[in-house]
Design an enzyme around this catalytic site. Structure first.
Site, PDB file in Angstrom:
ATOM      1  CE  LYS A 165      -1.834   7.110  -1.436  1.00 47.87           C
ATOM      2  NZ  LYS A 165      -3.316   7.780  -1.850  1.00 47.87           N
TER       3      LYS A 165
ATOM      4  CE1 TYR B 131      -2.918   3.253   0.843  1.00 48.11           C
ATOM      5  CE2 TYR B 131      -1.629   3.497   2.784  1.00 48.11           C
ATOM      6  CZ  TYR B 131      -2.505   4.225   2.200  1.00 48.11           C
ATOM      7  OH  TYR B 131      -3.118   5.233   2.164  1.00 48.11           O
TER       8      TYR B 131
HETATM    9  P1  NAD Z   1     -11.357   3.666   1.266  1.00 47.56           P
HETATM   10  O1  NAD Z   1     -10.519   2.953   1.477  1.00 47.56           O
HETATM   11  O2  NAD Z   1     -12.059   4.539   2.198  1.00 47.56           O
HETATM   12  O3  NAD Z   1     -11.748   5.353   0.275  1.00 47.56           O
HETATM   13  C1  NAD Z   1     -11.528   4.777  -1.132  1.00 47.56           C
HETATM   14  C2  NAD Z   1     -12.212   5.030  -2.172  1.00 47.56           C
HETATM   15  O4  NAD Z   1     -12.215   5.333  -3.222  1.00 47.56           O
HETATM   16  C3  NAD Z   1     -13.450   4.479  -2.680  1.00 47.56           C
HETATM   17  O5  NAD Z   1     -14.821   5.342  -2.817  1.00 47.56           O
HETATM   18  C4  NAD Z   1     -13.688   3.217  -3.724  1.00 47.56           C
HETATM   19  O6  NAD Z   1     -14.851   2.836  -4.151  1.00 47.56           O
HETATM   20  C5  NAD Z   1     -12.543   4.101  -4.230  1.00 47.56           C
HETATM   21  N1  NAD Z   1     -12.135   3.705  -5.528  1.00 47.56           N
HETATM   22  C6  NAD Z   1     -11.237   2.796  -5.672  1.00 47.56           C
HETATM   23  N2  NAD Z   1     -10.646   2.455  -5.707  1.00 47.56           N
HETATM   24  C7  NAD Z   1     -11.137   3.491  -7.630  1.00 47.56           C
HETATM   25  C8  NAD Z   1     -10.719   3.292  -8.917  1.00 47.56           C
HETATM   26  N3  NAD Z   1     -10.607   2.788  -9.418  1.00 47.56           N
HETATM   27  N4  NAD Z   1     -11.708   4.382  -9.467  1.00 47.56           N
HETATM   28  C9  NAD Z   1     -12.788   5.292  -8.634  1.00 47.56           C
HETATM   29  N5  NAD Z   1     -12.678   4.992  -7.502  1.00 47.56           N
HETATM   30  C10 NAD Z   1     -12.195   4.283  -6.653  1.00 47.56           C
HETATM   31  O7  NAD Z   1     -10.431   5.449   1.266  1.00 47.56           O
HETATM   32  P2  NAD Z   1      -9.767   6.489   2.756  1.00 47.56           P
HETATM   33  O8  NAD Z   1      -9.292   6.340   4.188  1.00 47.56           O
HETATM   34  O9  NAD Z   1     -11.034   7.685   2.449  1.00 47.56           O
HETATM   35  O10 NAD Z   1      -8.773   7.217   2.078  1.00 47.56           O
HETATM   36  C11 NAD Z   1      -8.696   8.365   0.987  1.00 47.56           C
HETATM   37  C12 NAD Z   1      -7.271   9.018   0.458  1.00 47.56           C
HETATM   38  O11 NAD Z   1      -7.045   9.203   1.563  1.00 47.56           O
HETATM   39  C13 NAD Z   1      -6.592   7.658   0.055  1.00 47.56           C
HETATM   40  O12 NAD Z   1      -6.352   8.074  -1.578  1.00 47.56           O
HETATM   41  C14 NAD Z   1      -5.738   7.440   1.263  1.00 47.56           C
HETATM   42  O13 NAD Z   1      -4.479   6.411   0.474  1.00 47.56           O
HETATM   43  C15 NAD Z   1      -5.699   8.772   1.829  1.00 47.56           C
HETATM   44  N6  NAD Z   1      -5.774   8.761   3.639  1.00 47.56           N
HETATM   45  C16 NAD Z   1      -6.090   7.920   4.250  1.00 47.56           C
HETATM   46  C17 NAD Z   1      -5.721   8.006   5.198  1.00 47.56           C
HETATM   47  C18 NAD Z   1      -6.863   7.188   5.806  1.00 47.56           C
HETATM   48  O14 NAD Z   1      -6.304   6.548   7.895  1.00 47.56           O
HETATM   49  N7  NAD Z   1      -7.229   6.448   5.252  1.00 47.56           N
HETATM   50  C19 NAD Z   1      -4.931   8.519   5.843  1.00 47.56           C
HETATM   51  C20 NAD Z   1      -3.630   8.807   4.861  1.00 47.56           C
HETATM   52  C21 NAD Z   1      -3.610   9.321   3.678  1.00 47.56           C
END
Ligand code: NAD
Ligand code: TYD
Length: 336
Positions: free
Chosen positions: A154, A150
């Site tokens: 990223k 993962y």
């Molecule tokens: P999540 O897994 O809850 O949501 C991801 C969303 O992206 C989902 O709605 C999914 O349907 C959509 N998605 C996945 N593949 C796709 C594709 N090929 N085309 C279109 N849509 C697609 O993730 P999250 O926790 O909301 O994280 C959102 C972003 O923030 C990510 O980029 C993650 O790396 C980053 N992030 C998350 C955290 C955390 O703690 N959750 C912390 C820092 C950064």
């Protein structure tokens, strides 16, 4: 302004869209989401009749769908990703496909559409793992050292965003944020898993010795940080974002949840550790504070109470998702 939000049906994206529509009701928001296991239109049901909100069901790796959705937008806020470390260990391929190739497809379309800002949402996990007990923190100058499929995917996405900025002049910004928690969090991540397990009378699985440290940030504070970067941040800049001043281990945070929900520590079940489990994350957010005036506004205790209340009041939201995740639970927690 016209915003194209990718991954807006996921945890942080749905919170961000609610936040943006509430605070900028005059703006138009398009939510571009594939609706993977992690995407849920129910999280945005209240916006379906809002004329300034539109949902596009498509994949960021599809250049035709992306080009057509991108046209006419000023700002892209790119959340879409595969986001769960444990799933990346079980199957890394889709992480590279979505997180690296999907980002590059979006970048091409953003260049063509001449967007004013491509904002890429990234994670502190790209920086690797800090020593337990050290006072070291990640900041904008920390070298990349990702250790899970993962975080490696990223890291790849961050590099390709910067490459489009340097090579083609794309106006981008990047935020690397620590672990978020709060409403609409998919119930296989630690906090919602713990809370919903306790509601269901089940134990909370804690990996290894439970001493791993994460820099927990309430999701609404992440949304206000992204808003600050979009409105006041400079193109070509990166900002690191975190939530806590002091280290809190996984087992300490689980104990807080147990206490707030009236359970004893007997409800903790120590399970086999995740392979390559990063030990400690901590983020220095001085640049966000000094340049953009941002700081987190919700303490861990307040945020946990809000989150617990939300899961207690929204069983209809999380119960079907937990059902859907049974296959993952069985694979991931084989020893249980
Ligand atoms: P999540 O897994 O809850 O949501 C991801 C969303 O992206 C989902 O709605 C999914 O349907 C959509 N998605 C996945 N593949 C796709 C594709 N090929 N085309 C279109 N849509 C697609 O993730 P999250 O926790 O909301 O994280 C959102 C972003 O923030 C990510 O980029 C993650 O790396 C980053 N992030 C998350 C955290 C955390 O703690 N959750 C912390 C820092 C950064
Ligand atoms: P997670 O929410 O998966 O985020 P990340 O691994 O991306 O930081 O996990 C947060 C922390 O909680 C991490 O150290 C792993 C740990 N964890 C458990 O101890 N038990 C669990 O059942 C899960 C899902 C995570």
């Amino acid at each position: 302004m016209k915003l194209l939000v990718t991954g807006g049906a996921g945890f942080i994206g749905s919170n961000f869209i609610h936040f943006w529509v509430k605070n900028h009701p005059e703006d138009q928001v398009v939510n571009f989401d594939k609706l993977t296991y992690a995407g849920n239109k129910e999280s945005l049901k209240d916006l379906e009749s809002n004329p300034n909100y539109r949902f596009v069901h498509a994949d960021i790796t599809d250049p035709t769908a992306v080009a057509s959705a991108m046209a006419g937008h000023d700002i892209v806020v790119h959340f879409a990703a595969e986001s769960h470390v444990d799933r990346s260990i079980l199957g890394p391929g889709v992480f590279l496909q979505t997180n690296v190739i999907g980002t590059q497809v979006l970048l091409d379309a953003a260049l063509k559409a001449q967007v004013k800002r491509f904002h890429h949402i990234s994670t502190d996990e790209v920086f690797g793992s800090l020593e337990l007990g050290s006072s070291e923190k990640f900041d904008e100058h920390t070298p990349y050292d990702p250790r899970s499929p993962y975080s490696a995917s990223k890291a790849g996405s961050d590099h390709i965003v910067r490459a489009y900025g340097e090579t083609y002049g794309l106006p981008y910004s990047i935020t690397n944020c620590s672990n978020n928690y709060g409403e609409f969090h998919f119930p296989e991540k630690l906090f919602p898993l713990a809370i919903t397990n306790l509601i269901e009378g089940k134990k909370v699985p804690v990996y290894g010795d439970g001493l791993n440290v994460r820099d927990w940030l309430y999701v609404q504070d992440h949304c206000s940080a992204i808003e600050a970067v979009l409105l006041k941040g400079k193109a070509g800049e990166t900002y690191t974002i975190g939530g806590l001043k002091e280290d809190v281990s996984n087992v300490e945070v689980v104990k807080k949840i147990l206490q707030l929900m009236g359970h004893s520590e007997d409800m903790i079940e120590y399970v086999k550790d995740r392979p390559g489990h990063d030990r400690r994350y901590a983020v220095d957010w001085t640049k966000m504070n000094e340049e953009l005036g941002w700081s987190p506004s919700v303490t861990l205790e307040e945020g946990l109470q809000r989150t617990i209340d939300w899961y207690k009041n929204n069983e209809a939201w999380w119960k079907p998702l937990k059902e859907k995740a049974q296959g993952f639970f069985q694979q991931n927690y084989k020893s249980l």
